[in-house]
Scaffold this motif. Sequence first.
Motif, PDB file in Angstrom:
ATOM      1  N   ALA A   1      48.759  10.156  11.326  1.00  0.00           N
ATOM      2  CA  ALA A   1      47.476  10.216  12.028  1.00  0.00           C
ATOM      3  C   ALA A   1      46.743  11.519  11.762  1.00  0.00           C
ATOM      4  O   ALA A   1      45.559  11.645  12.099  1.00  0.00           O
ATOM      5  N   THR A   2      47.425  12.484  11.134  1.00  0.00           N
ATOM      6  CA  THR A   2      46.813  13.798  10.937  1.00  0.00           C
ATOM      7  C   THR A   2      46.634  14.150   9.459  1.00  0.00           C
ATOM      8  O   THR A   2      45.590  14.659   9.066  1.00  0.00           O
ATOM      9  N   ASP A   3      47.629  13.902   8.647  1.00  0.00           N
ATOM     10  CA  ASP A   3      47.547  14.256   7.227  1.00  0.00           C
ATOM     11  C   ASP A   3      47.103  13.029   6.427  1.00  0.00           C
ATOM     12  O   ASP A   3      47.848  12.467   5.627  1.00  0.00           O
ATOM     13  N   ARG A   4      45.858  12.630   6.621  1.00  0.00           N
ATOM     14  CA  ARG A   4      45.389  11.338   6.123  1.00  0.00           C
ATOM     15  C   ARG A   4      45.257  11.279   4.603  1.00  0.00           C
ATOM     16  O   ARG A   4      45.273  10.200   4.026  1.00  0.00           O
ATOM     17  N   ASP A   5      45.120  12.430   3.934  1.00  0.00           N
ATOM     18  CA  ASP A   5      44.872  12.421   2.496  1.00  0.00           C
ATOM     19  C   ASP A   5      46.114  12.689   1.660  1.00  0.00           C
ATOM     20  O   ASP A   5      46.038  12.671   0.435  1.00  0.00           O
ATOM     21  N   ALA A   6      47.252  12.936   2.295  1.00  0.00           N
ATOM     22  CA  ALA A   6      48.469  13.229   1.548  1.00  0.00           C
ATOM     23  C   ALA A   6      48.886  12.018   0.716  1.00  0.00           C
ATOM     24  O   ALA A   6      48.735  10.866   1.134  1.00  0.00           O
TER      25      ALA A   6
ATOM     26  N   ALA B   1      55.985   5.431  17.720  1.00  0.00           N
ATOM     27  CA  ALA B   1      55.364   5.926  16.493  1.00  0.00           C
ATOM     28  C   ALA B   1      54.190   6.847  16.814  1.00  0.00           C
ATOM     29  O   ALA B   1      54.007   7.905  16.189  1.00  0.00           O
ATOM     30  N   ARG B   2      53.389   6.460  17.793  1.00  0.00           N
ATOM     31  CA  ARG B   2      52.243   7.277  18.187  1.00  0.00           C
ATOM     32  C   ARG B   2      52.688   8.638  18.725  1.00  0.00           C
ATOM     33  O   ARG B   2      52.031   9.660  18.471  1.00  0.00           O
ATOM     34  N   GLN B   3      53.810   8.663  19.416  1.00  0.00           N
ATOM     35  CA  GLN B   3      54.295   9.910  20.004  1.00  0.00           C
ATOM     36  C   GLN B   3      54.679  10.947  18.954  1.00  0.00           C
ATOM     37  O   GLN B   3      54.664  12.148  19.227  1.00  0.00           O
ATOM     38  N   ILE B   4      55.031  10.499  17.748  1.00  0.00           N
ATOM     39  CA  ILE B   4      55.419  11.460  16.704  1.00  0.00           C
ATOM     40  C   ILE B   4      54.328  11.628  15.648  1.00  0.00           C
ATOM     41  O   ILE B   4      54.579  12.140  14.559  1.00  0.00           O
ATOM     42  N   GLY B   5      53.106  11.191  15.957  1.00  0.00           N
ATOM     43  CA  GLY B   5      51.989  11.446  15.060  1.00  0.00           C
ATOM     44  C   GLY B   5      51.769  10.398  13.995  1.00  0.00           C
ATOM     45  O   GLY B   5      51.130  10.680  12.981  1.00  0.00           O
ATOM     46  N   LEU B   6      52.261   9.172  14.209  1.00  0.00           N
ATOM     47  CA  LEU B   6      52.015   8.080  13.279  1.00  0.00           C
ATOM     48  C   LEU B   6      50.986   7.128  13.870  1.00  0.00           C
ATOM     49  O   LEU B   6      50.842   7.032  15.095  1.00  0.00           O
ATOM     50  N   THR B   7      50.287   6.422  13.002  1.00  0.00           N
ATOM     51  CA  THR B   7      49.268   5.479  13.457  1.00  0.00           C
ATOM     52  C   THR B   7      49.345   4.206  12.637  1.00  0.00           C
ATOM     53  O   THR B   7      49.935   4.184  11.552  1.00  0.00           O
TER      54      THR B   7
ATOM     55  N   LYS C   1      44.082   3.370   9.127  1.00  0.00           N
ATOM     56  CA  LYS C   1      43.529   4.512   8.421  1.00  0.00           C
ATOM     57  C   LYS C   1      42.036   4.292   8.243  1.00  0.00           C
ATOM     58  O   LYS C   1      41.509   3.225   8.594  1.00  0.00           O
ATOM     59  N   TYR C   2      41.356   5.278   7.722  1.00  0.00           N
ATOM     60  CA  TYR C   2      39.933   5.171   7.425  1.00  0.00           C
ATOM     61  C   TYR C   2      39.724   5.145   5.919  1.00  0.00           C
ATOM     62  O   TYR C   2      40.389   5.862   5.173  1.00  0.00           O
ATOM     63  N   LEU C   3      38.784   4.322   5.481  1.00  0.00           N
ATOM     64  CA  LEU C   3      38.334   4.385   4.109  1.00  0.00           C
ATOM     65  C   LEU C   3      37.365   5.555   3.970  1.00  0.00           C
ATOM     66  O   LEU C   3      36.861   6.089   4.961  1.00  0.00           O
ATOM     67  N   PHE C   4      37.057   5.944   2.745  1.00  0.00           N
ATOM     68  CA  PHE C   4      36.162   7.079   2.542  1.00  0.00           C
ATOM     69  C   PHE C   4      34.780   6.821   3.126  1.00  0.00           C
ATOM     70  O   PHE C   4      34.093   7.741   3.558  1.00  0.00           O
ATOM     71  N   ASP C   5      34.357   5.552   3.152  1.00  0.00           N
ATOM     72  CA  ASP C   5      33.015   5.255   3.665  1.00  0.00           C
ATOM     73  C   ASP C   5      32.962   5.170   5.181  1.00  0.00           C
ATOM     74  O   ASP C   5      31.915   4.889   5.756  1.00  0.00           O
TER      75      ASP C   5
ATOM     76  N   ARG D   1      39.121  11.734   3.417  1.00  0.00           N
ATOM     77  CA  ARG D   1      38.876  10.656   4.369  1.00  0.00           C
ATOM     78  C   ARG D   1      38.387  11.235   5.694  1.00  0.00           C
ATOM     79  O   ARG D   1      38.642  12.412   5.992  1.00  0.00           O
ATOM     80  N   PRO D   2      37.709  10.435   6.500  1.00  0.00           N
ATOM     81  CA  PRO D   2      37.303  10.932   7.817  1.00  0.00           C
ATOM     82  C   PRO D   2      38.514  11.407   8.613  1.00  0.00           C
ATOM     83  O   PRO D   2      39.560  10.759   8.607  1.00  0.00           O
ATOM     84  N   GLN D   3      38.351  12.519   9.276  1.00  0.00           N
ATOM     85  CA  GLN D   3      39.457  13.106  10.017  1.00  0.00           C
ATOM     86  C   GLN D   3      39.410  12.791  11.504  1.00  0.00           C
ATOM     87  O   GLN D   3      40.288  13.224  12.257  1.00  0.00           O
ATOM     88  N   SER D   4      38.393  12.037  11.938  1.00  0.00           N
ATOM     89  CA  SER D   4      38.290  11.699  13.353  1.00  0.00           C
ATOM     90  C   SER D   4      37.483  10.421  13.509  1.00  0.00           C
ATOM     91  O   SER D   4      36.790   9.980  12.581  1.00  0.00           O
ATOM     92  N   VAL D   5      37.550   9.852  14.687  1.00  0.00           N
ATOM     93  CA  VAL D   5      36.770   8.651  14.992  1.00  0.00           C
ATOM     94  C   VAL D   5      35.281   8.948  14.880  1.00  0.00           C
ATOM     95  O   VAL D   5      34.511   8.153  14.331  1.00  0.00           O
ATOM     96  N   ALA D   6      34.872  10.112  15.375  1.00  0.00           N
ATOM     97  CA  ALA D   6      33.451  10.463  15.351  1.00  0.00           C
ATOM     98  C   ALA D   6      32.950  10.629  13.919  1.00  0.00           C
ATOM     99  O   ALA D   6      31.847  10.186  13.574  1.00  0.00           O
ATOM    100  N   GLU D   7      33.748  11.268  13.066  1.00  0.00           N
ATOM    101  CA  GLU D   7      33.329  11.464  11.678  1.00  0.00           C
ATOM    102  C   GLU D   7      33.226  10.126  10.959  1.00  0.00           C
ATOM    103  O   GLU D   7      32.295   9.893  10.172  1.00  0.00           O
ATOM    104  N   ALA D   8      34.166   9.218  11.218  1.00  0.00           N
ATOM    105  CA  ALA D   8      34.118   7.899  10.590  1.00  0.00           C
ATOM    106  C   ALA D   8      32.871   7.140  11.028  1.00  0.00           C
ATOM    107  O   ALA D   8      32.182   6.513  10.210  1.00  0.00           O
ATOM    108  N   ALA D   9      32.560   7.192  12.338  1.00  0.00           N
ATOM    109  CA  ALA D   9      31.378   6.494  12.849  1.00  0.00           C
ATOM    110  C   ALA D   9      30.102   7.075  12.247  1.00  0.00           C
ATOM    111  O   ALA D   9      29.154   6.340  11.930  1.00  0.00           O
TER     112      ALA D   9
END
Length: 758
Positions: free
Chosen positions: A47-52, A352-358, A361-365, A711-719
């Motif tokens: 959920a945090t290192d989205r581009d790795a 999974a959410r508790q350890i930072g997994l989701t 993901k977000y696409l670049f757009d 990739r967008p790093q947050s819900v707000a950035e994706a929106a």
Amino acid sequence: MAAPDSGSPYTAAIRATIDRVGAAVDADLGAHGASLTHGCEPTFVSATDRDAAEWNRAALGPQKRAAGEALLSRLRARWAPQALMLSGQGKQYPGEPLPRWALGLFWRTDGTPVWNDAGLNALDGQRQVVEADAVARYATALAIALGVDAGRVVPAFEDPWHVIDLESRLPVDVDPHAADLGAAAERARLARLLRQDLAAPAGYVLPLWAARSPAGGRWRTREWALRRERLYLLPGDSALGYRLPLDSLAGANASEGEENTALAVELRQGRLHVFVPPLAHLDDYLALVAAIERTAEQCAVAVVPEGFEPPRDERLEYFRITPDPGVLEVNLHPAASWPELAERVTTLYEEARQIGLTAEKYLFDGRRAGTGGGCHITLGGPSPQQSPFVRRPDLLASLITYWQNHPVLSYLFAGLFIGPTSQAPRIDEAREDALYELEIAFQHLARGASETGAARRIDALLGHLLVDVTGNPHRSEFCIDKLHSTTNPGGCQGLLELRAFEMAPHPDMNLAEALLVRALAAMFWREPYRDGFARWGTTLHDRFMLPHFLALDLDAVLADLKRAGYPFERAWFEPFIEFRCPPAGAFAGGGVRVALRHALEPWPVMGDKDGASRPVDSSLERLEVKTAGMDPARHAVACNGRRVPLKPTGTPGEFVAGVRFRAWHYEGARHPGIAVHAPLTFDIVETASGRSLGACEYHVMDPAGTPYDQRPQSVAEAAARRAVRFAISDAAGRRIEMAGEPANPLFALTLDLRYRPG
């Protein structure tokens, strides 16, 4: 259904209704004698290192293993506090130097502990300060605990002529006679390799196997006759137990009744690893694990059990966590009821959410998407013989035929990669004769099939038909390679795997699609599906890539379920439509409103021209165009100046069509000379005057032309990215020259901007 977090797309009332329907399906299955188990293979990303790379394309990576261990430890605490956590080997794919790791959790179904103290199992990311001599002490103590001669514990060494480069982690030959010792760089290389203290043992090995007769003790050992003065390991980076030179030892140690297996102990990456050899009987395996834990307690050191998994046994339950390209996959153990399934899925998402997994993901757009790793569903029974598909082969035929008649089941819950060359193609994609051959197979499926021979008969009749275009049975939407495949290890489990299911972003959505599958199985157990196959032809993609027709087909499926007594509602699946086919924007003019929505688009695999991995062409996208208040005698809709082939939906003023276009440039794409069509300009055209009554622009990326570097790093950035890509145009009143062109006879609902008819 367990109480979800606040991100659920469902109200409490909907969740309660889903649970009631789940209980009704269970009751029907029980009343009609169907023992249906339900498993799934959820996948997660960071959920945090989205581009790795490890969370997008690579199978392995530094975070993934740690996340897998943390998740396994948390699930152990929730589901089986006295289970064994084991590190083993998973699959190995072409081009990969080693098999991938696999983390397993194993416990007794009767509640008898397999491993008592979680603090003595270091497979949870913890590190200890372990002295080198503790390895020898532990190995000796374990031999004593097993009741065998501790003098049989032998040190194992890395081969000084063939060791591992600590920087590259690859095997490297070390031969001073062959090296250019006059070169400073070569001398430095040899010095670096030899600094690994090759005189020190890499670990300790105890030849060990279980006695065939328990008289005189359970365990046996022997002295190995070594060809060299020491026991040298095979080169590699695997656990010590996988690198024993057993082939060379076998000839020198062959004696009747003796097995060439061994236990190994080594210190690796700050943890004491104990390698479990292969054992044929569960009782022996559990006894060895108990001795490993007792010795760990005696030596006051936590250990990592690794190596071979326990043999299959009905007394043992288990699941695995494994790495896949871009995702962490959890192969959940099958549930026998709806409450079990609901609890397991909800718990897994939460931990999974508790350890930072989701689960998304977000696409670049800025669009939301699944993890990319799928969430396959497996159906079976308490045993292979009790599988509903073995007991009633017509159930499998019913599901296959119904899925083929209702494309929504293949596409609505799938990921971005769909189509004939995807990981889960429909049986009627790119194989025109498949339906005809299946019809013949179904005619013979039930003839003379006794219960004892049904599984073999199903595999013989369908094993060569339920395949992809290359003949691969594992890449089929309906995969039966674990039903009764004698050529596939572990292939006789009575299981059907449904592969066209992507990871849902929320556990409640995961459970909604799971209940849909369970209800259809229950419905066809009561009454087989009698309709024949539908010959969709090119209308399969022309119609069912569009969300409008997916929704209509979904309504037909839900109506069938309601008639069967299962009150499914459209509201349960609206979140899937919004997730897979989100709105792109809307505009109006002259009393007409036009809504644009993302549609589906198959990704074809490219030809194998260079012998390397085969890429897919994802350069095309598709939008659905849907009108309200339109009069076809007065209005038309144009895209980039070309008429959109709108067709009536049956609702006054409502028309729908698709626009297919090249969204971005890819040199290896089909038709590489066709330029990018974006941005797309849509106009509501008054046909009498040819003037635009309203217009918009749709961009696939930032309209300013600035490429997104991550990739967008947050819900707000994706929106924000989604919002900026659509804009109402002020070009109303301009003249639109729409050239007359005939309809595409193969794709009557689609304006393909790449194609010029005539």
